[in-house]
Design a protein around this motif. Structure first.
Motif, PDB file in Angstrom:
ATOM      1  N   SER A 231      64.888  36.164  18.241  1.00 16.94           N
ATOM      2  CA  SER A 231      63.623  36.718  18.059  1.00 16.94           C
ATOM      3  C   SER A 231      62.994  37.198  19.434  1.00 16.94           C
ATOM      4  O   SER A 231      62.376  38.028  19.819  1.00 16.94           O
ATOM      5  N   GLY A 252      63.093  43.995  15.604  1.00 15.07           N
ATOM      6  CA  GLY A 252      61.554  43.779  15.874  1.00 15.07           C
ATOM      7  C   GLY A 252      61.530  42.602  16.942  1.00 15.07           C
ATOM      8  O   GLY A 252      60.375  42.214  17.384  1.00 15.07           O
ATOM      9  N   ASN A 277      64.341  48.493  16.700  1.00 12.27           N
ATOM     10  CA  ASN A 277      62.884  48.524  17.049  1.00 12.27           C
ATOM     11  C   ASN A 277      62.524  47.060  17.809  1.00 12.27           C
ATOM     12  O   ASN A 277      61.359  46.548  17.580  1.00 12.27           O
TER      13      ASN A 277
END
Ligand SMILES: NC(=O)c1ccc[n+]([C@@H]2O[C@H](COP(=O)([O-])OP(=O)(O)OC[C@H]3O[C@@H](n4cnc5c(N)ncnc54)[C@H](OP(=O)(O)O)[C@@H]3O)[C@@H](O)[C@H]2O)c1
Length: 338
Positions: A231, A252, A277
């Protein structure tokens, strides 16, 4: 007082020991008796870019901690004897970044640094040293720790349950590792050395990847995260790591762009970034306000910086040589006074 100034000779630059009068604090400034200073990779870059003599006379280094020694007119927020550290920028106190702050970085192209027995600093650009830290430990915080904090925590919102790739085991990297562990995030540490990876394990790293024996480390990151990717990525490598970081970042996710240890460019293929994204977040150290917020966290979690070695003031060139050799794990400190 004793101090170091940069001096070029035959196309090489070195920090040269000298003497100067003890500086008087201007109105709004505080004089600090420096107890310790620390080195950053930036200080090697500055030497490399000063071979033309353009920085001759500049006092080097950005990071120092010490004791308030005298107050300029109008200063009421500090008193003599307070234990303080100076922010990386004299001018970026709080609020959004402004390019006008860049020339105010200590030890850079336009502003003298901290490698002196006494320095003067705007009162508003100082932070109190957490009680559980020595001044030697606190001297490691202004650049590397604030950079990792500002990037991973303030800007990229690192939190419990996140996964974060930490590139290497230098100053910024180990602060990133310590913050990640303290927040409950899962750090995946890259290093060229199995021995350093074991040291990282002792700090709480679970997933360890040797980027020399596993050059396609992005595949290991993908495998270790059940195909999702990380992440967060603390991007310190630049040219040789960026393409892999783009492949290793989760949907993300956030790449915190901090360093270019292996050089800048060439431009990576950014298509994956838009496909998943993800974000790239650029970081230039941080403001005094970031430093204060980080110190509150450092105190709450009882974090202690990882120091590889402390060098006496008289042998500063040896400390630079040690940093250049790259064998360090964490920070290198210079003891300036008792
Ligand atoms: N943007 C900013 O505001 C900001 C602020 C601070 C620092 N920086 C930058 O951040 C970088 C790190 O600075 P630092 O002071 O922490 O440096 P440092 O303490 O000298 O750490 C260097 C470490 O980076 C690791 N490394 C080198 N090549 C690597 C690669 N290809 N992949 C992964 N790791 C690699 C090595 O770890 P191993 O020995 O474990 O392999 C090395 O020990 C530098 O580029 C510096 O200029 C930027």
């Amino acid at each position: 007082m004793k101090l170091y100034r940069l001096q070029s000779e035959g196309g090489r630059v070195r920090p040269a020991l000298g003497e100067a009068p003890i500086p008087e604090p201007a109105p709004g400034e505080v004089r600090i008796r420096v107890v310790a200073a620390s080195l950053n990779y930036r200080d090697l870059l500055i030497l490399a870019n000063a071979a033309d003599g353009s920085l001759d006379g500049r006092i080097p280094l950005s990071d120092a901690a010490g004791i308030v020694d005298a107050l300029g007119d109008g200063v009421t927020c500090w008193k003599e004897g307070d234990r303080v550290a100076a922010s990386f920028f004299r001018g970026w106190i709080s609020g959004p970044f402004d390019p006008a702050y860049l020339p105010t970085s200590f030890g850079g192209r336009s502003t003298d640094g901290v490698l002196a027995e006494f320095i003067t600093v705007p009162a508003v650009a100082l932070v109190a040293v957490p009680h559980h830290l020595s001044l030697v430990e606190a001297a490691t915080l202004p650049c590397a720790a604030v950079t990792a904090w500002h990037g991973l925590v303030e800007r990229a919102g690192l939190k419990n349950g996140d996964t974060v790739v930490i590139q290497g085991t230098g100053g910024v990297a180990l602060f990133g590792l310590q913050f990640a562990v303290a927040l409950g995030a899962r750090p995946l540490v890259l290093s060229s050395s199995d021995e350093k990876l074991e040291q990282a394990r002792a700090l709480g790293a679970v997933d360890l990847i040797n980027y020399l024996t596993t050059p396609d480390w992005h595949e290991a990151v993908i495998a270790l995260t059940d195909g999702k990717g990380a992440s967060h990525i603390l991007e310190l490598g630049g040219r040789e790591t960026y393409t892999r970081s783009l492949k290793a970042v989760a949907a993300g996710g956030k790449i915190v762009q901090i360093g270019v240890l292996t050089g800048a460019g060439p431009s990576p293929d950014l298509e994956r970034l838009q496909t998943v994204n993800a974000d790239i977040i650029g970081i230039t150290v941080g403001a005094t306000a970031h430093f204060s917020a980080m110190n509150a966290f450092v105190a709450e979690k009882n974090l202690v910086p990882v120091i590889d070695g402390v060098f006496p003031f008289e042998v500063v060139p040896d400390a630079y040589a040690h940093l250049r050799a790259g064998a360090h794990f964490g920070k290198l400190v210079i003891s300036v006074s008792d």
